[in-house]
Scaffold this active site. Structure first.
Site, PDB file in Angstrom:
ATOM      1  N   GLY A  42       0.780  -1.235   0.000  1.00 47.33           N
ATOM      2  CA  GLY A  42       0.000   0.000   0.000  1.00 47.33           C
ATOM      3  C   GLY A  42       0.809   1.280   0.000  1.00 47.33           C
ATOM      4  N   SER A  43       2.021   1.245  -0.570  1.00 50.18           N
ATOM      5  CA  SER A  43       2.793   2.499  -0.596  1.00 50.18           C
ATOM      6  C   SER A  43       2.103   3.525  -1.495  1.00 50.18           C
ATOM      7  CB  SER A  43       4.248   2.263  -1.017  1.00 50.18           C
ATOM      8  OG  SER A  43       4.324   1.919  -2.377  1.00 50.18           O
ATOM      9  N   MET A  73      -4.249  -6.946  -7.244  1.00 49.81           N
ATOM     10  CA  MET A  73      -3.709  -7.971  -8.138  1.00 49.81           C
ATOM     11  C   MET A  73      -4.795  -8.943  -8.609  1.00 49.81           C
ATOM     12  SD  MET A  73      -0.830  -6.655  -8.272  1.00 49.81           S
ATOM     13  CE  MET A  73       0.434  -7.698  -8.940  1.00 49.81           C
ATOM     14  N   ASP A 130      -3.946  -5.376 -17.461  1.00 47.13           N
ATOM     15  CA  ASP A 130      -3.086  -4.213 -17.700  1.00 47.13           C
ATOM     16  C   ASP A 130      -3.223  -3.676 -19.125  1.00 47.13           C
ATOM     17  OD1 ASP A 130      -2.075  -4.373 -15.036  1.00 47.13           O
ATOM     18  OD2 ASP A 130      -0.777  -6.009 -15.688  1.00 47.13           O
ATOM     19  N   ASN A 153      -5.706   2.283 -13.298  1.00 46.36           N
ATOM     20  CA  ASN A 153      -4.755   1.324 -12.721  1.00 46.36           C
ATOM     21  C   ASN A 153      -3.344   1.859 -12.918  1.00 46.36           C
ATOM     22  OD1 ASN A 153      -3.769  -1.155 -11.629  1.00 46.36           O
ATOM     23  ND2 ASN A 153      -3.330  -1.882 -13.707  1.00 46.36           N
ATOM     24  N   LYS A 157     -16.530 -14.489  -8.694  1.00 49.18           N
ATOM     25  CA  LYS A 157     -16.120 -13.078  -8.799  1.00 49.18           C
ATOM     26  C   LYS A 157     -17.347 -12.167  -8.792  1.00 49.18           C
ATOM     27  CE  LYS A 157     -12.789 -11.994 -11.550  1.00 49.18           C
ATOM     28  NZ  LYS A 157     -11.616 -11.142 -11.724  1.00 49.18           N
ATOM     29  N   LEU A 196      -8.094  -9.323 -11.749  1.00 49.22           N
ATOM     30  CA  LEU A 196      -8.792  -8.737 -12.901  1.00 49.22           C
ATOM     31  C   LEU A 196     -10.160  -8.217 -12.460  1.00 49.22           C
ATOM     32  CD1 LEU A 196      -8.342 -11.093 -15.992  1.00 49.22           C
ATOM     33  CD2 LEU A 196      -7.559  -8.737 -15.724  1.00 49.22           C
ATOM     34  N   ILE A 197     -10.528  -7.065 -12.975  1.00 50.97           N
ATOM     35  CA  ILE A 197     -11.854  -6.511 -12.653  1.00 50.97           C
ATOM     36  C   ILE A 197     -12.883  -7.187 -13.566  1.00 50.97           C
ATOM     37  CG2 ILE A 197     -13.236  -4.385 -12.719  1.00 50.97           C
ATOM     38  CD1 ILE A 197     -11.137  -4.356 -10.487  1.00 50.97           C
ATOM     39  N   SER A 251       3.206   3.007 -15.981  1.00 51.06           N
ATOM     40  CA  SER A 251       2.059   3.416 -16.803  1.00 51.06           C
ATOM     41  C   SER A 251       0.818   3.571 -15.924  1.00 51.06           C
ATOM     42  CB  SER A 251       1.737   2.357 -17.867  1.00 51.06           C
ATOM     43  OG  SER A 251       2.861   2.080 -18.668  1.00 51.06           O
TER      44      SER A 251
HETATM   45  C1  GAR Z   1       2.988  -1.285  -7.599  1.00 52.18           C
HETATM   46  O1  GAR Z   1       4.300  -1.361  -8.088  1.00 52.18           O
HETATM   47  C2  GAR Z   1       1.990  -1.361  -8.736  1.00 52.18           C
HETATM   48  O2  GAR Z   1       2.443  -0.721  -9.891  1.00 52.18           O
HETATM   49  C3  GAR Z   1       1.886  -2.853  -8.927  1.00 52.18           C
HETATM   50  O3  GAR Z   1       1.835  -3.354  -7.619  1.00 52.18           O
HETATM   51  C4  GAR Z   1       2.645  -2.539  -6.764  1.00 52.18           C
HETATM   52  C5  GAR Z   1       1.898  -2.200  -5.501  1.00 52.18           C
HETATM   53  O4  GAR Z   1       2.735  -1.533  -4.589  1.00 52.18           O
HETATM   54  N1  GAR Z   1       0.741  -3.218  -9.703  1.00 52.18           N
HETATM   55  C6  GAR Z   1       0.738  -4.178 -10.627  1.00 52.18           C
HETATM   56  O5  GAR Z   1       1.706  -4.903 -10.847  1.00 52.18           O
HETATM   57  C7  GAR Z   1      -0.574  -4.340 -11.404  1.00 52.18           C
HETATM   58  N2  GAR Z   1      -0.430  -5.286 -12.443  1.00 52.18           N
HETATM   59  P1  GAR Z   1       2.147  -0.839  -3.278  1.00 52.18           P
HETATM   60  O6  GAR Z   1       1.236  -1.867  -2.593  1.00 52.18           O
HETATM   61  O7  GAR Z   1       3.339  -0.512  -2.445  1.00 52.18           O
HETATM   62  O8  GAR Z   1       1.380   0.392  -3.711  1.00 52.18           O
END
Ligand code: GAR
Length: 193
Positions: A12-13, A90, A145, A107, A65, A92-93, A136
């Site tokens: 969750g950063s 992580m 994605d 996203n 789902k 798919l919607i 992106s």
């Molecule tokens: C991020 O790097 C985001 O881009 C990636 O998950 C990480 C979550 O980090 N998302 C994907 O790979 C989507 N396909 P966080 O929990 O520290 O925000």
């Protein structure tokens, strides 16, 4: 002010950076809900500390789902959510959420799409030997994605980069790019109203 729900599955950063930006006035939006498909994820602690209501659920406790997305939709409606921000969600919607929030859902992905979609995108880029990767932001559609790209920033990979050092560089770019892009989308929508 846009009422936003953030969907996340991990640390969750990005969630934290977005919440902080709203509180500093850098992003004109209210984060009103966290939706998390992993009740043990650290992002749930972050939401608790930030006083943000959370809907954390275990997908295995639902028949499909469609069933858990209907439960999510009910929460979104309860909190009067206008816009969904996926930040490390992580999964798919599905159709249920796409029908309700299509065009109002973004996203973030840690590569220069369409290269390296899916899981472990930073690792994929490092091991492909490319010299440039990045981040992106895109609108969400039914694919993994995929969906129209809104913004991208490049990150150089140098010969000394390890997975850890590259992750650090990508994350640093992610936070700023997501906040800036959301601010731009919300500002544009306000001007159009
Ligand atoms: C991020 O790097 C985001 O881009 C990636 O998950 C990480 C979550 O980090 N998302 C994907 O790979 C989507 N396909 P966080 O929990 O520290 O925000």
């Amino acid at each position: 002010m846009k009422r936003v729900a953030i969907f996340a599955s991990g640390s969750g950063s990005n969630f934290q950076a977005i919440v902080d930006a709203t509180r500093l006035g850098e992003l004109e939006a209210d984060v009103c809900l966290l939706v998390c498909d992993k009740p043990d994820a650290y992002v749930v602690q972050r939401a608790l500390q930030s006083g943000i209501p959370t809907f954390a659920f275990n997908p295995k406790e639902y028949a499909s789902k469609q069933h858990f997305e209907l439960a999510i939709l009910e929460e979104l409606q309860k909190h009067d959510i206008d816009f969904i921000v996926l930040a490390g969600y992580m999964r798919l919607i599905g159709d249920t959420l796409l029908h309700a929030y299509g065009g109002r859902m973004t996203n973030i992905h840690p590569s220069l799409l369409p290269s390296f979609p899916g899981k472990d995108a930073i690792w994929q880029a490092l091991h492909a030997g490319v010299k440039i990767t990045g981040v992106s932001i895109h609108y969400v559609d039914e694919g993994m994605d995929t969906g129209p790209i809104i913004a991208q920033t490049a990150v150089e990979i140098d010969e000394y980069d390890t997975l850890q050092s590259l992750e650090k560089k990508v994350h640093a770019v992610e936070h700023a790019l997501y906040i800036h892009t959301l601010q731009h989308i919300f500002q544009k929508e306000r001007q159009e109203v």
